[in-house]
Motif scaffolding. Structure first.
Motif, PDB file in Angstrom:
ATOM      1  N   ARG A 177     -17.530  -2.582  14.606  1.00 22.76           N
ATOM      2  CA  ARG A 177     -18.537  -2.744  13.556  1.00 22.76           C
ATOM      3  C   ARG A 177     -18.964  -4.202  13.415  1.00 22.76           C
ATOM      4  O   ARG A 177     -20.137  -4.501  13.237  1.00 22.76           O
ATOM      5  N   LYS A 178     -18.018  -5.112  13.541  1.00 20.59           N
ATOM      6  CA  LYS A 178     -18.315  -6.542  13.375  1.00 20.59           C
ATOM      7  C   LYS A 178     -18.715  -7.195  14.691  1.00 20.59           C
ATOM      8  O   LYS A 178     -19.054  -8.372  14.713  1.00 20.59           O
ATOM      9  N   ASN A 179     -18.614  -6.435  15.795  1.00 21.21           N
ATOM     10  CA  ASN A 179     -18.967  -6.937  17.128  1.00 21.21           C
ATOM     11  C   ASN A 179     -18.215  -8.240  17.443  1.00 21.21           C
ATOM     12  O   ASN A 179     -18.799  -9.241  17.866  1.00 21.21           O
ATOM     13  N   ILE A 180     -16.918  -8.232  17.222  1.00 27.28           N
ATOM     14  CA  ILE A 180     -16.075  -9.412  17.385  1.00 27.28           C
ATOM     15  C   ILE A 180     -15.764  -9.633  18.865  1.00 27.28           C
ATOM     16  O   ILE A 180     -15.336  -8.717  19.556  1.00 27.28           O
ATOM     17  N   LYS A 181     -15.955 -10.862  19.323  1.00 26.91           N
ATOM     18  CA  LYS A 181     -15.798 -11.180  20.752  1.00 26.91           C
ATOM     19  C   LYS A 181     -14.617 -12.109  21.053  1.00 26.91           C
ATOM     20  O   LYS A 181     -14.385 -12.434  22.196  1.00 26.91           O
ATOM     21  N   CYS A 182     -13.881 -12.562  20.053  1.00 24.04           N
ATOM     22  CA  CYS A 182     -12.779 -13.492  20.295  1.00 24.04           C
ATOM     23  C   CYS A 182     -11.632 -12.807  21.027  1.00 24.04           C
ATOM     24  O   CYS A 182     -11.575 -11.576  21.101  1.00 24.04           O
ATOM     25  N   PRO A 183     -10.672 -13.586  21.566  1.00 22.47           N
ATOM     26  CA  PRO A 183      -9.500 -12.982  22.221  1.00 22.47           C
ATOM     27  C   PRO A 183      -8.705 -12.103  21.251  1.00 22.47           C
ATOM     28  O   PRO A 183      -8.540 -12.449  20.084  1.00 22.47           O
ATOM     29  N   LYS A 184      -8.262 -10.964  21.759  1.00 26.10           N
ATOM     30  CA  LYS A 184      -7.449 -10.025  20.995  1.00 26.10           C
ATOM     31  C   LYS A 184      -6.111  -9.896  21.710  1.00 26.10           C
ATOM     32  O   LYS A 184      -6.052  -9.458  22.856  1.00 26.10           O
ATOM     33  N   ILE A 185      -5.064 -10.340  21.043  1.00 25.35           N
ATOM     34  CA  ILE A 185      -3.725 -10.369  21.632  1.00 25.35           C
ATOM     35  C   ILE A 185      -2.831  -9.374  20.899  1.00 25.35           C
ATOM     36  O   ILE A 185      -2.822  -9.315  19.679  1.00 25.35           O
ATOM     37  N   ALA A 186      -2.074  -8.611  21.663  1.00 25.67           N
ATOM     38  CA  ALA A 186      -1.092  -7.689  21.099  1.00 25.67           C
ATOM     39  C   ALA A 186       0.291  -8.290  21.244  1.00 25.67           C
ATOM     40  O   ALA A 186       0.579  -8.975  22.232  1.00 25.67           O
ATOM     41  N   ASP A 230       0.837  -1.198   0.000  1.00 29.08           N
ATOM     42  CA  ASP A 230       0.000   0.000   0.000  1.00 29.08           C
ATOM     43  C   ASP A 230       0.878   1.256   0.000  1.00 29.08           C
ATOM     44  O   ASP A 230       2.099   1.170  -0.031  1.00 29.08           O
ATOM     45  N   LYS A 231       0.242   2.428   0.056  1.00 26.96           N
ATOM     46  CA  LYS A 231       1.015   3.678  -0.063  1.00 26.96           C
ATOM     47  C   LYS A 231       1.963   3.922   1.096  1.00 26.96           C
ATOM     48  O   LYS A 231       2.851   4.757   1.011  1.00 26.96           O
ATOM     49  N   TRP A 232       1.813   3.184   2.209  1.00 29.01           N
ATOM     50  CA  TRP A 232       2.722   3.317   3.345  1.00 29.01           C
ATOM     51  C   TRP A 232       3.791   2.220   3.339  1.00 29.01           C
ATOM     52  O   TRP A 232       4.594   2.123   4.248  1.00 29.01           O
ATOM     53  N   GLY A 233       3.756   1.346   2.326  1.00 31.27           N
ATOM     54  CA  GLY A 233       4.739   0.279   2.226  1.00 31.27           C
ATOM     55  C   GLY A 233       4.362  -0.982   2.983  1.00 31.27           C
ATOM     56  O   GLY A 233       5.198  -1.851   3.196  1.00 31.27           O
ATOM     57  N   ILE A 234       3.093  -1.101   3.378  1.00 31.12           N
ATOM     58  CA  ILE A 234       2.627  -2.264   4.137  1.00 31.12           C
ATOM     59  C   ILE A 234       2.078  -3.315   3.180  1.00 31.12           C
ATOM     60  O   ILE A 234       1.297  -3.008   2.274  1.00 31.12           O
ATOM     61  N   LEU A 235       2.495  -4.567   3.377  1.00 35.58           N
ATOM     62  CA  LEU A 235       1.986  -5.666   2.552  1.00 35.58           C
ATOM     63  C   LEU A 235       0.512  -5.904   2.843  1.00 35.58           C
ATOM     64  O   LEU A 235       0.085  -5.882   4.000  1.00 35.58           O
ATOM     65  N   GLU A 236      -0.239  -6.162   1.782  1.00 36.21           N
ATOM     66  CA  GLU A 236      -1.646  -6.521   1.919  1.00 36.21           C
ATOM     67  C   GLU A 236      -2.090  -7.245   0.658  1.00 36.21           C
ATOM     68  O   GLU A 236      -1.419  -7.162  -0.378  1.00 36.21           O
ATOM     69  N   PRO A 237      -3.209  -7.971   0.724  1.00 37.40           N
ATOM     70  CA  PRO A 237      -3.724  -8.603  -0.497  1.00 37.40           C
ATOM     71  C   PRO A 237      -3.950  -7.538  -1.573  1.00 37.40           C
ATOM     72  O   PRO A 237      -4.305  -6.398  -1.268  1.00 37.40           O
ATOM     73  N   LYS A 238      -3.726  -7.930  -2.820  1.00 35.25           N
ATOM     74  CA  LYS A 238      -3.852  -6.959  -3.913  1.00 35.25           C
ATOM     75  C   LYS A 238      -5.297  -6.557  -4.177  1.00 35.25           C
ATOM     76  O   LYS A 238      -5.564  -5.424  -4.565  1.00 35.25           O
ATOM     77  N   THR A 239      -6.217  -7.494  -3.993  1.00 32.14           N
ATOM     78  CA  THR A 239      -7.618  -7.211  -4.310  1.00 32.14           C
ATOM     79  C   THR A 239      -8.523  -7.730  -3.198  1.00 32.14           C
ATOM     80  O   THR A 239      -8.116  -8.552  -2.380  1.00 32.14           O
ATOM     81  N   VAL A 240      -9.741  -7.254  -3.207  1.00 32.92           N
ATOM     82  CA  VAL A 240     -10.770  -7.767  -2.302  1.00 32.92           C
ATOM     83  C   VAL A 240     -11.535  -8.839  -3.061  1.00 32.92           C
ATOM     84  O   VAL A 240     -12.094  -8.579  -4.121  1.00 32.92           O
ATOM     85  N   GLU A 241     -11.501 -10.049  -2.532  1.00 31.58           N
ATOM     86  CA  GLU A 241     -12.244 -11.146  -3.130  1.00 31.58           C
ATOM     87  C   GLU A 241     -13.346 -11.529  -2.148  1.00 31.58           C
ATOM     88  O   GLU A 241     -13.067 -12.002  -1.051  1.00 31.58           O
ATOM     89  N   GLU A 242     -14.588 -11.289  -2.543  1.00 35.63           N
ATOM     90  CA  GLU A 242     -15.731 -11.475  -1.644  1.00 35.63           C
ATOM     91  C   GLU A 242     -15.739 -12.844  -0.968  1.00 35.63           C
ATOM     92  O   GLU A 242     -16.077 -12.953   0.206  1.00 35.63           O
ATOM     93  N   ASP A 243     -15.356 -13.892  -1.688  1.00 32.48           N
ATOM     94  CA  ASP A 243     -15.410 -15.251  -1.130  1.00 32.48           C
ATOM     95  C   ASP A 243     -14.294 -15.527  -0.119  1.00 32.48           C
ATOM     96  O   ASP A 243     -14.288 -16.563   0.528  1.00 32.48           O
ATOM     97  N   LYS A 244     -13.360 -14.587   0.032  1.00 29.31           N
ATOM     98  CA  LYS A 244     -12.259 -14.775   0.980  1.00 29.31           C
ATOM     99  C   LYS A 244     -12.333 -13.829   2.178  1.00 29.31           C
ATOM    100  O   LYS A 244     -11.435 -13.803   3.000  1.00 29.31           O
ATOM    101  N   ILE A 245     -13.396 -13.051   2.280  1.00 26.23           N
ATOM    102  CA  ILE A 245     -13.539 -12.128   3.406  1.00 26.23           C
ATOM    103  C   ILE A 245     -13.993 -12.906   4.630  1.00 26.23           C
ATOM    104  O   ILE A 245     -14.956 -13.668   4.576  1.00 26.23           O
ATOM    105  N   GLY A 246     -13.278 -12.730   5.727  1.00 22.75           N
ATOM    106  CA  GLY A 246     -13.637 -13.382   6.988  1.00 22.75           C
ATOM    107  C   GLY A 246     -14.209 -12.382   7.972  1.00 22.75           C
ATOM    108  O   GLY A 246     -13.859 -11.200   7.936  1.00 22.75           O
ATOM    109  N   GLU A 247     -15.098 -12.848   8.818  1.00 29.50           N
ATOM    110  CA  GLU A 247     -15.695 -11.971   9.833  1.00 29.50           C
ATOM    111  C   GLU A 247     -15.778 -12.629  11.208  1.00 29.50           C
ATOM    112  O   GLU A 247     -16.020 -11.960  12.186  1.00 29.50           O
ATOM    113  N   GLU A 248     -15.609 -13.928  11.264  1.00 27.63           N
ATOM    114  CA  GLU A 248     -15.653 -14.632  12.544  1.00 27.63           C
ATOM    115  C   GLU A 248     -14.295 -15.282  12.769  1.00 27.63           C
ATOM    116  O   GLU A 248     -13.813 -16.018  11.921  1.00 27.63           O
TER     117      GLU A 248
END
Length: 187
Positions: free
Chosen positions: A146-155, A97-115
């Motif tokens: 926004r996704k109301n995610i309840k799983c453990p969040k580790i830093a 991306d514009k800050w030099g961070i690696l990320e997937p090139k495109t958004v593929e609807e079938d690969k979006i995770g929410e849980e």
């Protein structure tokens, strides 16, 4: 203390870690993470891809993929200041991306995770209560809320990133644990 001041000071200090010491710290944090019950009990993991002086997550991603975990990484829309979690099978074929961070090139609807079973959160500074200072964009706070995610969040953080107290705001999402080169702090 002001979040911008803390962010600036911690980033400067983190960037000054010697390369050999950073690799040693990254190795300790990696081993703590993969040996934790939090990791072992997770199948779907959303993690950032490390950038610059952050704790290395690339080795973790490769390991977790070889351990048959489902791995999701952020794909951001800087215009909307939002992100989605995209499932990956490797770190190949990524864009920068514009800050030099690696990320997937495109958004593929079938690969979006929410849980997820686990989220590995980035950040600049943390306190032992789970409060964090990110990079100022609010991407993770907005996404998790926004996704109301309840799983453990580790830093993942170097010990120098853990300070006494961070003033948090109502919308700030806390970490449930912090894995550093010194300890695993559980909230």
């Amino acid at each position: 203390m002001d979040k911008n001041y803390i962010r600036k000071e911690i980033l400067k200090t983190r960037e000054d870690i010697e390369v050999v010491l950073k690799k040693e710290y990254d190795s300790i944090i990696f081993k703590r993470l993969i040996n934790s019950d939090t990791y072992k009990n997770a199948n779907k993991i959303f993690t950032y891809i490390s950038f610059g002086s952050e704790v290395d997550t690339k080795e973790f991603i490769k390991y977790a993929l070889s351990d048959n975990k489902e791995i999701y990484v952020p794909k951001t829309d800087k215009g909307k200041r939002e992100m989605v979690a995209m499932k990956i099978n490797s770190l190949d074929n990524m864009g920068v991306d514009k800050w030099g961070i690696l990320e997937p090139k495109t958004v593929e609807e079938d690969k979006i995770g929410e849980e997820f079973d686990l989220i590995i959160m980035p950040g600049v500074a943390f306190d032992k209560f789970g409060n964090r200072i990110g990079y100022g964009g609010g991407y993770y706070d907005k996404y998790i809320s926004r996704k109301n995610i309840k799983c453990p969040k580790i830093a993942l953080a170097y010990d120098l990133q853990i300070i006494d107290k961070i003033q948090c705001e109502e919308h700030d999402i806390k970490a449930d644990g912090i894995i550093s080169n010194k300890e695993f702090i559980k909230m």
